[in-house]
Design an enzyme around this catalytic site. Sequence first.
Site, mmCIF file in Angstrom:
data_model
loop_
_atom_site.group_PDB
_atom_site.id
_atom_site.type_symbol
_atom_site.label_atom_id
_atom_site.label_comp_id
_atom_site.label_asym_id
_atom_site.label_seq_id
_atom_site.Cartn_x
_atom_site.Cartn_y
_atom_site.Cartn_z
ATOM 1 N N PHE B 151 -16.227 -3.717 -45.454
ATOM 2 C CA PHE B 151 -15.336 -2.602 -45.761
ATOM 3 C C PHE B 151 -15.767 -2.103 -47.141
ATOM 4 C CE2 PHE B 151 -11.487 -0.679 -47.508
ATOM 5 C CZ PHE B 151 -11.199 0.210 -46.485
ATOM 6 N N ARG B 408 -10.947 2.650 -32.564
ATOM 7 C CA ARG B 408 -10.468 1.288 -32.839
ATOM 8 C C ARG B 408 -9.096 1.070 -32.219
ATOM 9 N NH1 ARG B 408 -10.533 -0.732 -38.907
ATOM 10 N NH2 ARG B 408 -8.690 0.605 -38.915
#
Lengths: 441, 441
Positions: B151, B408
């Site tokens: 991330f 997602r």
Amino acid sequence: MDAHGAATGAAAVSGTEVAPDAAELDARDELTHCRADFVLDGPEGTVYLDGNSLGALPRSVPERLADVVEREWGRLLIRSWSESGWWTAPERTGDRIAPLVGAAPGQIVVGDSTSVNVFKAVVGAVRLVREEHGVAEGGGRDEILVDAATFPTDGYIARSAARMTGATVRAVPVSAMAEAAGPSTAVALVNHVDYRTGELHDLAAVTDAVHRAGGRVVWDVCHSAGALPVQLDADGADFAVGCTYKYLNGGPGSPAFLYVRREAQPRFDSPLPGWTSHADPFAMADGYAPGDGAVRGRVGTPDILSMLALEEALTVWDGVSVEAVRAKSLALTDFFLRRVRTYVPDGRAGRLRLTPLTPQEHERRGSQISLLCEDGSAAGGDDPAEAVMAGLHARGVVGDFRRPGVLRFGFTPLYTSFADVDRAARTLGDVLRNTGREAGS
Amino acid sequence: MDAHGAATGAAAVSGTEVAPDAAELDARDELTHCRADFVLDGPEGTVYLDGNSLGALPRSVPERLADVVEREWGRLLIRSWSESGWWTAPERTGDRIAPLVGAAPGQIVVGDSTSVNVFKAVVGAVRLVREEHGVAEGGGRDEILVDAATFPTDGYIARSAARMTGATVRAVPVSAMAEAAGPSTAVALVNHVDYRTGELHDLAAVTDAVHRAGGRVVWDVCHSAGALPVQLDADGADFAVGCTYKYLNGGPGSPAFLYVRREAQPRFDSPLPGWTSHADPFAMADGYAPGDGAVRGRVGTPDILSMLALEEALTVWDGVSVEAVRAKSLALTDFFLRRVRTYVPDGRAGRLRLTPLTPQEHERRGSQISLLCEDGSAAGGDDPAEAVMAGLHARGVVGDFRRPGVLRFGFTPLYTSFADVDRAARTLGDVLRNTGREAGS
């Protein structure tokens, strides 16, 4: 503010009765309506003089926070990041604080703790100064001057910032800051109001002196924001950090704020370049590219519950001028000092001695009064301020103390009344006499 | 978990009707009672599969938060720092998270954002490794290995940490981390579950490899804490940081947590030594002396409203085993993958192609399914995943997307049902066919 000119020498008043002069001052108070904006539901007669530590609850916050939780989080869920304006809350809330600290919009971001913001500001300022002077680490401009009486966290964090930027820290009293600033100065980190003594420093003069020496100044306005006029823009502050749970009433541990002067923003090189400060955060790019403006001071995901409680708390300032707050603040602290002289003649009660630490001059006074409480007996021993403050709390007067020996009383003009002040001083006299007798027995 | 063995090949089901096999799976689900602990009050039939971004609201949070605000803040005011347990909330809440991530008590502190905690952990780990190897900055152990698919914020912060400790950063795929670790390695910073693909990495194996090379590991467990068993103690993690607003349902931007292994605590040298981490914070000492244990990871004043909302949110875990959560999570994601194959035969809908990015193997799968959505037309243009996700939202199925092309879907076993999964897959099929037609027109 001489409306209270006749207040000295009042006779003792018992119970929860209001002294006539206090009642008169309250009747003339143009901010008296603001008190209704706060929940002050303690037991009958409780006087809360600790707003310099934790501000009281603004009455509209519970309903707003319930809406944030139940509708925005509970029902709208992830949509609220855009639809409920969560994503832009740090800058929007910053712009609500801006007029209270003399800042044009677009220079304040809310988030993280004061300590974390001190780190961003001090590192950012060191980097900025070195860039301006064309020096690398170790090549000069390696000294950080820190207010010798600073609230401790600023000093701790400044030393970490120094260690991580190859700088050193020197503790300097604010009164000597102008003289201390010189060719090796990178940054001065100064508390606008001393947390312990309540002394107010001259933001414009210190800033000017450090600028003339080629440095930059980071101001800690934790104890002045919301308590008195702060002129960050006009007085040339480079960076400022502030707390929102004291005079801004944002709630326990509510997020702090960071001011980066517009002129410095494009060169602000944050040591905490988290994803929400990125120019395009949702591109999820491998490389960091800082956003423009106040957003550059962000780090991680904004803490929404606390942020929106603070945003709502700031609505109590609608239609209120900081100048009116300042005028009342000075009147309150003047009245308190006079009443303490009345109820504690000669500053003595048994073996206890009381000495004001907060300057008498208005231009050097914040919105608190600190009284040094000492035991005249050679024995010493326990801190008498702790016992006195415990006695005050037991009788419904809430201030706090800082070791060694300092009784602190904070005055929040939005909700503190002159009747509160009278009662606090009167109770202080009683408690001191009781404690002084015990101390002397 | 093969209770859903008969689920493939189900016929399409319309409206909000529940497919018989989904209903059967829900009937057998031992966690089904947990759903009642959450507010899921969206419009009829809404399916929320974005708990990997923002967890749903636990039903008991509003009442608890109202009490914190109205009684603890509003009435008790400053007394609540001691009487309501505010001061110790960071460690107390940390100890509630501890069993969910395989940590014995006393090693986790809650506060600050994930990004700020990554900074503490990476700098702390670099300092620790250099001390262990007896090397100064520039003398070796100067490389920080960062998960190449991390991330973004972890990478940004790691580069800042490197810059401020005289280290360098090298991006390495997790699969190559063991090989990359060597004599110059200070720290490896690794995401336990990849936020984009949902791939689960082997915490024990990577940690072991980096330890054998003489380095330390900082794990980012944002996408695994509360979603699957994490064994920080048993698997030898040195530091870990995690998010509380995803699978721990703490609310938008709720404070993150920092784990410092007990063995490393006495030598943890935080770059953010704020006053609340001091051994005696209220002594207000000029010099910094770190507290012992988890408290050393603190910085500024704890953010109480968000912290106590999180503490309450964690009560949904009472009596729930992470193993049961994991078993259901795998059953949910298996079921979703099968249903997607049913409703999107051959992964094609018009010109759109759908390819699972999340590994099929259970031991490599987190609690989300990521589907790469591509437009087969050479023209390309807009990201089709964005249009598809908008279509899903319009039809009450809430997931999210990450550019480029990734849909997602997060599965939170405490409140996601098999009926939700069936409906989501079915709606995805419909939306893909509509979008695929438009894309192909």
